[in-house]
Design an enzyme around this catalytic site. Structure first.
Site, PDB file in Angstrom:
ATOM      1  CD  GLU A  77      11.387  84.169  48.875  1.00 38.21           C
ATOM      2  OE1 GLU A  77      11.980  83.071  48.722  1.00 38.21           O
ATOM      3  OE2 GLU A  77      11.961  85.189  49.296  1.00 38.21           O
ATOM      4  N   PRO A 108      24.624  88.059  52.007  1.00 38.78           N
ATOM      5  CG  PRO A 108      26.355  87.730  50.463  1.00 38.78           C
ATOM      6  CD  PRO A 108      25.609  88.809  51.195  1.00 38.78           C
ATOM      7  CD  GLU A 147       9.747  81.223  51.240  1.00 36.16           C
ATOM      8  OE1 GLU A 147       8.902  81.887  50.621  1.00 36.16           O
ATOM      9  OE2 GLU A 147       9.564  80.029  51.573  1.00 36.16           O
ATOM     10  CD1 TRP A 176      24.978  77.783  54.518  1.00 37.55           C
ATOM     11  CD2 TRP A 176      24.842  76.204  52.936  1.00 37.55           C
ATOM     12  NE1 TRP A 176      24.496  76.633  55.104  1.00 37.55           N
ATOM     13  CE2 TRP A 176      24.406  75.662  54.166  1.00 37.55           C
ATOM     14  CE3 TRP A 176      24.854  75.398  51.796  1.00 37.55           C
ATOM     15  CZ2 TRP A 176      23.978  74.335  54.292  1.00 37.55           C
ATOM     16  CZ3 TRP A 176      24.428  74.079  51.917  1.00 37.55           C
ATOM     17  CH2 TRP A 176      23.997  73.566  53.163  1.00 37.55           C
ATOM     18  CG  ASN A 177      20.369  76.083  50.499  1.00 33.80           C
ATOM     19  OD1 ASN A 177      20.254  77.300  50.488  1.00 33.80           O
ATOM     20  ND2 ASN A 177      19.344  75.268  50.674  1.00 33.80           N
ATOM     21  CD  GLU A 196      15.553  71.366  56.756  1.00 29.55           C
ATOM     22  OE1 GLU A 196      15.865  72.203  57.608  1.00 29.55           O
ATOM     23  OE2 GLU A 196      15.040  71.668  55.669  1.00 29.55           O
ATOM     24  CB  CYS A 238      14.337  74.407  52.474  1.00 25.86           C
ATOM     25  SG  CYS A 238      13.785  75.181  50.979  1.00 25.86           S
TER      26      CYS A 238
END
Ligand SMILES: NC(=O)C1=CN([C@@H]2O[C@H](COP(=O)(O)OP(=O)(O)OC[C@H]3O[C@@H](n4cnc5c(N)ncnc54)[C@H](OP(=O)(O)O)[C@@H]3O)[C@@H](O)[C@H]2O)C=CC1
Ligand SMILES: O=C(O)[C@H](O)CS(=O)(=O)O
Length: 483
Positions: free
Chosen positions: A463, A181, A255, A156-157, A386, A289
């Site tokens: 990526e 998504p 990722e 979602w970020n 995190e 991230c």
């Protein structure tokens, strides 16, 4: 949410070129994290609806993969142009469903478009090679071919960029792509599907499905027609999806989570380091991230850096993303607030000092005060987990050897940052840090031309950059006896 182009607000999924509801007729509500108000609904597709999308992707692959690369480039370039032309609407959708400030959302819309532009060009550069055969009666040629039907599960970020960072190389390579998504941010994904259709993307080439993560993820990972999964999200879910893909030996791009160190040496430009810390820590309210998660400051400059940083952090304007001058939007949900509060409480209980912020904002809801903690140590939760929120924990260090050891003391290896004006130290530290991406004298490292990705438990593959398209290609060689 006012859009210049209302066709971009979609409440159906794009499957096989058609805008469809789920076979069960159920819907999912989408809310605005800044207000808690419902802004839209999208279909809750089922596993069988997902199978329909998979078969449509398989059919579309047969022609899309055989299209001349230059013709795929033309479709992608139209998609890129439409994304840029509609960037304001894409930004409005992102701010409404994810909460990020409008300027950041516009930046993401253009960042997302840059991947489509980049891989539209890369489509024409999928080169093979010839290899001198070990005997003179043979010839060896290497070619690269698209992997096939691909699936993407995205967070979602970054509701736009995490989709195009996967779909653009896949489509450029000649693959087809089904995107699922995050439940919280489907509107941007559906708008990208609308623009892809306007760009002339054939039915089944790019599809967006919404619905329960486990049900749709289960169908995508179990299918032996889906040959590749690209996932961006937490390491915990990445492990799960990797296991679910094992029975069909899917190719994987992962990722995952990060725990970025941000190191300020005594010979750093402190003002530049403060700017870099603000950029790498508080972008998207700390919900990226690659956000710095641990700030290590050398003894001699610790108090000066802490004072400079806290002054800037205290001045960051918190509010709804569409309001001008707002730099910090809401966190995505109550769970995100709980994690931030837990990290702060644990650090203070173990001896950290609150410099600024530290609690939910006066605006209420999921707004949180940008925070700086001092005297933080490796024994605190915030050093190991995190935070994914607007909290900068400051750790002291004495020597280069000590800080490298602390910085590398984590299972994560996504991004790291350091500030020094010393060229010898630059090379020593850059090579010693166990991370996939390292920022030197900058807090902003993300772009479409560089190979984005992590080592250790932060993921697999890269990526963006010319490496990004390899994730969607298979290598084949032909060994031909000619005499
Ligand atoms: N390396 C990178 O580039 C990035 C890494 N991240 C990491 O992701 C985390 C935060 O993002 P967040 O979205 O909460 O991460 P999650 O891993 O919880 O979710 C990521 C995506 O996976 C979906 N998902 C969750 N569980 C399952 C499942 N069992 N099967 C299939 N799909 C599933 C989610 O769906 P739903 O949301 O609908 O539940 C979402 O679409 C942080 O750790 C962050 O570091 C985030 C962005 C970029
Ligand atoms: O989701 C994320 O955190 C992104 O990968 C970060 S970035 O690409 O915008 O830096």
């Amino acid at each position: 949410m006012k859009l210049k182009n209302p066709t971009l607000l979609r409440d159906r999924c794009l499957v096989n070129g058609e805008w469809v509801s789920g076979s069960k007729g159920e819907v999912i509500e989408v809310d605005n994290p800044a207000t808690g108000k419902i802004i839209a609904t999208v279909p809750a597709l089922s596993a069988s609806d997902t199978e329909n999308a998979i078969h449509a992707a398989q059919t579309a692959f047969r022609s899309w993969s055989k299209m001349a690369a230059k013709d795929r480039t033309a479709v992608l370039r139209r998609w890129f142009t439409l994304m840029v032309d509609n960037a304001d609407d894409l930004a409005a959708l992102m701010t409404a469903e994810q909460g990020k400030p409008l300027a950041e959302a516009k930046g993401e819309a253009l960042y997302a478009a840059s991947f489509v532009e980049w891989f539209a060009e890369e489509a024409k550069r999928v080169y093979g090679e010839t290899i001198p055969a070990p005997t003179n009666n043979k010839r060896i040629v290497v070619i690269k071919q698209p992997i096939g039907v691909c699936a993407a599960i995205t967070p979602w970020n970054f509701p736009a960029a995490m989709i195009t960072r996967k779909a653009a190389p896949a489509l450029a390579a000649g693959c087809t792509m089904i995107v699922r998504p995050a439940e919280k941010t489907p509107l941007t994904a559906l708008a990208l599907a609308e623009l892809a259709q306007q760009a002339g993307m054939p039915a089944g080439v790019f599809q967006v499905i919404t619905g329960d993560a486990r049900e749709l993820g289960g169908a995508l990972t179990a299918s032996d027609i889906v040959t590749k999964l690209s996932f961006t999200g937490s390491t915990q879910v990445g492990r799960l999806l990797m296991a679910q893909c094992a029975p069909t030996i899917k190719k994987l791009s992962l990722e995952l989570g990060g725990n970025a160190p941000f190191i300020v040496f005594e010979d750093a430009d402190l003002d530049a380091a403060v700017e870099g810390a603000l950029a790498s820590k508080y972008r998207n309210a700390g919900q990226t991230c690659v956000c710095s998660n641990r700030l290590y400051v050398q003894d001699a400059v610790y108090d000066q850096f802490a004072e400079k940083l806290a002054a800037r952090v205290a001045a960051l304007k918190v509010g709804e993303g569409h309001q001008p001058e707002v730099l910090i939007g809401p966190l995505i949900d109550g769970n995100a607030v709980k994690k931030v509060e837990e990290h702060i409480a644990d650090a203070l209980a173990k001896g950290a000092r609150l410099v600024t912020g530290g609690k939910t904002h006066a605006l209420g809801g999921t707004f949180f005060e940008p925070t700086v903690l001092a005297e933080v140590t490796q024994q605190m939760k915030i050093a190991r987990e995190e935070t994914f929120g607007p909290v900068a924990p400051l750790f002291r260090f004495h020597s280069e050897e000590e800080v490298i050891a602390m910085a590398n003391d984590t299972e994560f290896g996504l991004a790291a940052y350091f500030y020094t004006e010393n060229v010898r130290r630059t090379w020593r530290v850059a090579e010693a840090l166990e991370y996939g991406m390292v920022g030197h004298n900058t807090g902003l490292i993300s772009n479409e031309v560089a190979p984005f990705g992590g080592v250790k438990q932060s993921g697999l593959g890269r990526e963006g950059s010319h490496h990004g398209i390899d994730e969607y290609l298979e290598i084949k060689y032909l060994c031909s006896e000619i005499a």
